[in-house]
Design a protein around this motif. Structure first.
Motif, PDB file in Angstrom:
ATOM      1  N   GLN A   1      37.724  28.020  47.429  1.00  0.00           N
ATOM      2  CA  GLN A   1      38.137  28.121  46.041  1.00  0.00           C
ATOM      3  C   GLN A   1      39.117  29.276  45.854  1.00  0.00           C
ATOM      4  N   ASN A   2      40.070  29.089  44.940  1.00  0.00           N
ATOM      5  CA  ASN A   2      40.975  30.163  44.569  1.00  0.00           C
ATOM      6  C   ASN A   2      40.208  31.185  43.729  1.00  0.00           C
ATOM      7  N   VAL A   3      40.367  32.444  44.078  1.00  0.00           N
ATOM      8  CA  VAL A   3      39.627  33.506  43.403  1.00  0.00           C
ATOM      9  C   VAL A   3      40.599  34.581  42.927  1.00  0.00           C
ATOM     10  N   MET A   4      40.342  35.103  41.734  1.00  0.00           N
ATOM     11  CA  MET A   4      41.040  36.290  41.262  1.00  0.00           C
ATOM     12  C   MET A   4      40.022  37.398  41.058  1.00  0.00           C
ATOM     13  N   LEU A   5      40.254  38.524  41.696  1.00  0.00           N
ATOM     14  CA  LEU A   5      39.431  39.703  41.480  1.00  0.00           C
ATOM     15  C   LEU A   5      40.098  40.535  40.388  1.00  0.00           C
ATOM     16  N   ALA A   6      39.534  40.470  39.192  1.00  0.00           N
ATOM     17  CA  ALA A   6      40.135  41.152  38.035  1.00  0.00           C
ATOM     18  C   ALA A   6      39.669  42.604  38.028  1.00  0.00           C
ATOM     19  N   THR A   7      40.192  43.374  38.946  1.00  0.00           N
ATOM     20  CA  THR A   7      39.687  44.720  39.221  1.00  0.00           C
ATOM     21  C   THR A   7      39.921  45.703  38.082  1.00  0.00           C
ATOM     22  N   THR A   8      40.915  45.458  37.216  1.00  0.00           N
ATOM     23  CA  THR A   8      41.247  46.434  36.184  1.00  0.00           C
ATOM     24  C   THR A   8      40.700  46.076  34.807  1.00  0.00           C
ATOM     25  N   VAL A   9      39.905  45.011  34.706  1.00  0.00           N
ATOM     26  CA  VAL A   9      39.240  44.715  33.429  1.00  0.00           C
ATOM     27  C   VAL A   9      38.417  45.920  32.977  1.00  0.00           C
ATOM     28  N   SER A  10      37.770  46.585  33.926  1.00  0.00           N
ATOM     29  CA  SER A  10      36.938  47.748  33.576  1.00  0.00           C
ATOM     30  C   SER A  10      37.759  48.890  32.985  1.00  0.00           C
ATOM     31  N   HIS A  11      39.067  48.924  33.227  1.00  0.00           N
ATOM     32  CA  HIS A  11      39.920  49.981  32.670  1.00  0.00           C
ATOM     33  C   HIS A  11      39.996  49.919  31.152  1.00  0.00           C
ATOM     34  N   PHE A  12      39.627  48.776  30.578  1.00  0.00           N
ATOM     35  CA  PHE A  12      39.794  48.582  29.136  1.00  0.00           C
ATOM     36  C   PHE A  12      38.469  48.295  28.435  1.00  0.00           C
ATOM     37  N   LEU A  13      37.385  48.752  29.041  1.00  0.00           N
ATOM     38  CA  LEU A  13      36.067  48.592  28.438  1.00  0.00           C
ATOM     39  C   LEU A  13      35.653  49.898  27.764  1.00  0.00           C
ATOM     40  N   PRO A  14      35.353  49.855  26.467  1.00  0.00           N
ATOM     41  CA  PRO A  14      34.997  51.086  25.741  1.00  0.00           C
ATOM     42  C   PRO A  14      33.786  51.814  26.306  1.00  0.00           C
ATOM     43  N   LYS A  15      32.896  51.096  27.000  1.00  0.00           N
ATOM     44  CA  LYS A  15      31.721  51.779  27.544  1.00  0.00           C
ATOM     45  C   LYS A  15      32.109  52.766  28.643  1.00  0.00           C
TER      46      LYS A  15
END
Length: 451
Positions: A346-360
């Motif tokens: 399966q094609n996979v994307m690791l969205a590694t920088t989503v955490s950069h924009f989480l207020p927590k």
């Protein structure tokens, strides 16, 4: 460990809502990371997206970053994604397109050349290159910021790692890499573009430069070996024959520093200057640090790597404007994550920088705030919170060197000149070409030569 039967019984990841036919393509094109952050918040750390005729499994957020770091070594392949790019230049089995033990072996070979200590081994040379470029421009002269930084960064990396300045080949490098990546990696450019005479000429000049570099290294003895010397030495060893057994593979590997300079350091310098000009108080603090670094001659390695305002501004720029907001891979085996199954192939994307924009992790995450990296806050030190250079076994080999180079380039520029944005009221749009960039839209004017 989950058995094959248990994996079969798990449901596939939830599908992000989208439009008929185009799926999520339009939303991704407008702002990829914002789209992925929204889906993460609504669907969790694993979900599927569709873009035209393709489907991707997305692993996102801190949970995914921790999972990939701790357990992902055997679960993802880079080969399917990157092999076409290397083969475009006759170089199969390049570092970015191989996996497993062979990849580890190549990284070990190239790591010393891409290290911070190696890049900063000749600070006088790096500073002289930046000074020479800056002094070309008169007060009042305008230039796209990306062009300015490409002139500096590509020559610094070329001279430091391959003993070669790009000179008049810079535009050929830009054209070749941009077309190659957009066709083979981001797939946002149709393949027939590789048949254009302009691309063919650029590619020919690019490879000729690489051959010139390799030939020169074969006949020159250096006091200190660089990347190309190490590549040539390894090419004679049996264990490297699959990766460096042909002249094309040797040339392609030797051109690595020029590829790295175009997308990583040059674009990040552009984003950093943009943020500093938008935040005058931070800019003045960084100018003060830059002047201190040059107050007794040239800065040292220790000073460049030290924690200061300029370093924190660089870190915050990498958070907001990561050069690799997602990493595309192929599932190397069946596995489970967060209660869902992922199938081999399966094609996979690791969205590694989503955490950069989480207020927590980062309160008011879209605000440029260099205080995040202070000893009191250390927001980036939270598990899974900060990954501007990718993640996993293929994490950027020169990440530390890129950070140091960005600081040195910006310190030199701020010490030598004052710049201002041309048309600061205009709204700039980040585009993927193929990595996030302002392109040539962000223009600056030299308003003063300070030293």
């Amino acid at each position: 460990m989950s058995t094959a039967t248990e994996i079969e019984q798990l449901s596939p990841p939830p599908l992000a809502p989208g439009w008929p036919v185009v799926g999520n393509a339009l939303a991704m094109q407008q702002d990829l990371v914002a789209f992925l952050v929204k889906q993460y918040q609504q669907l969790g750390p694993i979900f599927r997206i569709r873009a035209l005729n393709q489907e991707f499994v997305i692993l996102a957020g801190p949970e995914a970053n921790i999972f990939v770091t701790q357990m992902g070594a055997d679960k993802f392949r880079s080969h399917e994604v990157w092999d076409g790019f290397g083969c475009e230049f006759g170089a199969q089995n390049s570092l970015i397109a191989i996996d497993g033990p062979a990849h580890s072996q190549m990284r070990k070979l190239m790591k010393p050349a891409y290290s911070v200590s190696n890049l900063l081994a000749d600070i006088p040379l790096l500073v002289d290159i930046a000074q020479t470029v800056v002094k070309r421009f008169q007060v009042g002269e305008e230039i796209p910021a990306l062009t300015l930084f490409r002139l500096i960064v590509t020559e610094q990396l070329g001279r430091a790692l391959a003993d070669h300045a790009p000179g008049t080949n810079l535009q050929s490098i830009i054209t070749t890499i941009r077309f190659g990546l957009n066709v083979h990696i981001s797939k946002q450019t149709p393949s027939f573009m590789l048949k254009l005479p302009s691309y063919k000429r650029a590619k020919k000049d690019y490879l000729a430069m690489g051959q010139e570099i390799v030939d020169k290294h074969r006949t020159t003895v250096r006091d200190r070996k660089d990347l190309v010397d190490n590549i040539l030495e390894a090419s004679q060893k049996p264990e490297f024959q699959d990766m460096l057994g042909s002249e094309e593979q040797i040339v392609f590997a030797s051109l690595g520093p020029f590829v790295a300079g175009l997308d990583t350091a040059a674009n990040e310098c552009t984003f950093l200057l943009y943020e500093l000009l938008k935040h005058p108080q931070v800019l003045e603090q960084c100018v003060e640090v830059a002047d201190q670094l040059f107050s007794e001659g040239l800065p040292t390695q220790e000073q460049i790597r030290a924690h200061n305002v300029l370093h924190d501004a660089m870190m915050e720029t990498l958070r907001l404007h990561s050069i690799a907001p997602v990493v595309t891979r192929t599932a190397a085996k069946d596995f489970t994550f967060a209660g869902h199954s992922v199938k081999e192939g399966q094609n996979v994307m690791l969205a590694t920088t989503v955490s950069h924009f989480l207020p927590k992790f980062y309160p008011d995450p879209y605000t440029f705030d260099i205080g995040r990296y202070s000893e009191e806050r250390k927001e980036h030190k939270q598990r899974g919170a900060y990954n501007p250079f990718g993640i996993g076994t293929h994490i950027c080999l020169g990440a530390g060197a890129a950070e140091a180079q960005i600081v040195l380039v910006m310190a030199t520029l701020l010490h030598l000149a004052r710049l201002e944005q041309v048309s600061p009221q205009s709204k700039l749009r980040v585009k993927n070409d193929p990595t996030p960039t302002f392109g040539t839209a962000f223009r600056v004017r030299f308003s003063e030569h300070r030293h």
